[in-house]
Scaffold this active site. Structure first.
Site, PDB file in Angstrom:
ATOM      1  CE  LYS A   1      -3.911   1.998   2.589  1.00  0.00           C
ATOM      2  NZ  LYS A   1      -4.751   1.885   3.791  1.00  0.00           N
TER       3      LYS A   1
ATOM      4  CB  SER B   1      -8.251   3.644   2.875  1.00  0.00           C
ATOM      5  OG  SER B   1      -7.396   3.004   3.796  1.00  0.00           O
TER       6      SER B   1
ATOM      7  CB  SER C   1      -8.611   0.681   5.688  1.00  0.00           C
ATOM      8  OG  SER C   1      -9.317   1.884   5.711  1.00  0.00           O
TER       9      SER C   1
END
Lengths: 95, 483
Positions: free
Chosen positions: B75, B150, B174
């Site tokens: 990420k 997210s 997330s």
């Protein structure tokens, strides 16, 4: 509840955000909506309940006061927008 | 190659059926073929091939572990000296971190190959991966739908078989919510299990990094390599790390599974409920004892969470000042103008909204009514779980009230968007671990179930998830067109 445009301007000053007149109008709608929704917290009585800051109630771990990091100024400043002689440059503060 | 498990990939590498360079090129080609999903912000092809060569050397010399030579995606919230770390924001569009995050370092030491950095909601603020400066991420099961957020890019990278593994972070769901929306396995560890050093901060008392994989076993390998004490994160816990992949074969007989009433009340899609009931029936057949439980403060979790997250974000994001790193506005008139315009021009709408509310909640006269109140409710929620775990081993329910929603559907209504996190948020407030695993497909979209455990019981969660995945094949389903 409502939040005045003056209050929006005050919050934006504290938050160091530039808010246009149009954005301020939108915040004056959005913020009270979200805050009113948040206020459902008030339906439970929390008197005497210790606030929980850490999920395991752990406290800050302390360490010996010894130097562990070496000076890496030039490395850190390589990503700065503007520097000179190891200093960060900003617009003139004192005339 | 893309359908192989991590263990099979490691065996293939060890037996020289393919090299890490070949494996890496295979996944890089898949990334290029599926760029329309917008899962990656930065592709790191050249570095990846270099890392793969080193991994091949290590494998030849016998100096390798279970992840040596295995490609993965990070990420774009984890600082890396190689390439940029944007956190999905214009603010950090040009930012090259001067150091590596601990997670990045640990996985490099394990011999993983980094394919690229994945797209995400700006500063991890969002539940749909629509709030990115680099555009929305698309769900491979239906490109009109969001992948969740997210960590949407990481979930899509694994779901579309562009990477066998990916890292994510979970502040209010997330990792678990995108795992559910994309039909893969994602685990949010106990707060303090994985170091937050070098992970761009959103809400520091809630943020935690964790793994994505196609299966619980794959996640067990990645979690193993990510976990452990780190002196550089003062909230990282000094607890022994079990060998997770070896803990998955235990029988579930006699384990008590709690079903919270509050997670099956109004708002839950009836089709999702049907899949949950099937999963519960499976657990019962395995010899688990099913018990109905109550988590009475569940509905207060979302407001309390958003107050805490927004307050902490307004404080954390004050570091972006246009002076030391990140975006600076053109020709600032004075220091005030420099701060205000740099921040306003570089932060997106949702980030600004959260900073504004957080600032308001922390301002003089409002602290007790908002932040303190929310922290008191946080304790009530944590106590609900403590009480439940006196009687049960696991808490089982849906990960989300419904499968993936459409891009643009909730973007104009912040409160509706926040409500989609209802089942995941309490876990972050209590700091406990939870895993989302696929348990059905409804109208072409995956359905996820969430299994919650007590502090540091990731091994138990992975054990349950692995047993379920031995008996079912939902986790092997690949989105059509990505086989």
């Amino acid at each position: 509840m409502s939040i005045s445009l003056e209050e929006i301007q005050k919050i934006s000053l504290l938050a160091r955000l530039h808010v246009s007149a149009e954005e301020a109008g939108q915040y004056a709608v959005d913020l009270p909506g979200i805050l009113a929704w948040v206020q459902q917290m008030n339906k439970v009585d929390t008197q005497g309940i210790e606030p929980m800051a850490h999920p395991m109630d752990a406290s800050q771990r302390l360490r010996e006061d010894t130097v562990t990091e070496t000076d890496q100024r030039s490395r850190f400043q390589s990503v700065a927008p503007s520097t000179e002689k190891g200093l960060y440059l900003v617009p003139k503060v004192i005339e | 190659m893309e359908e192989l498990s991590v263990r099979q990939l490691a065996q293939g590498l060890a037996h020289r059926q393919f090299s890490s360079v070949e494996l890496t090129r295979h996944f890089l080609a898949r990334m290029q073929a599926h760029r329309h999903l917008n899962a990656f912000i930065t592709e790191m092809g050249e570095q990846a091939v270099r890392q793969a060569r080193l991994a091949d050397q290590r494998i030849r010399s016998g100096d390798h572990g279970p992840l040596t030579g295995i490609p993965l995606a990070h990420k774009d919230i984890f600082c890396m000296q190689d390439g940029k770390t944007t956190c999905g924001s214009k603010m950090l569009d040009n930012f090259i971190a001067p150091y590596d995050a601990t997670v990045v370092q640990k996985l490099e030491q394990a011999g993983c190959v980094v394919l690229g950095k994945t797209n995400m909601d700006e500063f991890a603020m969002g539940s749909s991966s629509e709030n990115s400066f680099y555009g929305p991420v698309r769900n491979p099961w239906n490109s009109d739908c969001v992948p969740g957020g997210s960590s949407g890019g990481s979930a899509v990278a694994v779901a579309a078989r562009m990477a066998p593994l990916a890292t994510g972070t979970d502040t209010g769901g997330s990792i678990r919510q995108p795992a559910a929306f994309c039909g893969i396995t994602g685990l949010k560890p106990t707060y303090g299990r994985v170091s937050r050093y070098g992970m761009v901060a959103y809400a520091s008392s809630l943020d935690q990094a964790g793994p994505f994989g196609k299966s619980a076993l794959d996640c067990a390998y990645l979690l193993q390599a990510m976990s452990g004490f780190d002196d550089r994160d003062s909230t990282c816990m000094d607890e022994p790390v079990p060998v997770y992949p070896r803990k998955l074969d235990r029988s579930l007989r006699g384990k008590v599974v709690g079903i919270p009433d509050e997670y099956f009340s109004e708002g839950l899609d009836p089709e999702v409920r049907v899949f949950m009931e099937r999963a519960i029936a499976w657990a019962e057949k395995e010899g688990c004892i099913i018990e109905n439980i109550r988590l009475p403060n569940t509905d207060l979790a979302i407001p309390a969470y958003y107050v805490i997250a927004m307050a902490e974000c307004s404080s954390n994001l004050s570091r972006y000042d246009g002076v030391r790193f990140g975006y600076r506005c053109r020709e600032p008139k004075n220091l005030h103008d420099l701060y205000h315009r740099s921040r306003s021009e570089a932060f997106g709408a949702e980030v600004k909204r959260r900073i504004m509310i957080g600032t308001y909640a922390l301002s003089t006269g409002y602290y007790d009514a908002y932040y303190r109140k929310a922290q008191q409710i946080r304790r009530l929620i944590s106590e609900d779980f403590n009480k439940a775990f006196q009687d049960v081993d696991y808490i089982l329910g849906p990960t989300t009230p419904e499968p993936a929603f459409r891009i643009g559907e909730k973007v104009d209504d912040p409160v509706t968007m926040y409500l989609s996190d209802i089942y995941t948020i309490s876990v972050n407030l209590a700091g406990i671990p939870a895993v989302s695993i696929p348990c059905g497909i409804h109208k072409g979209l995956p359905v996820g179930m969430q299994l919650i455990g007590n502090h540091f019981e990731e091994d138990k969660l992975l054990n349950f998830a692995h047993q379920y995945q031995q008996a079912t094949d939902w986790h092997t389903r690949c989105p059509p067109g990505f086989e």
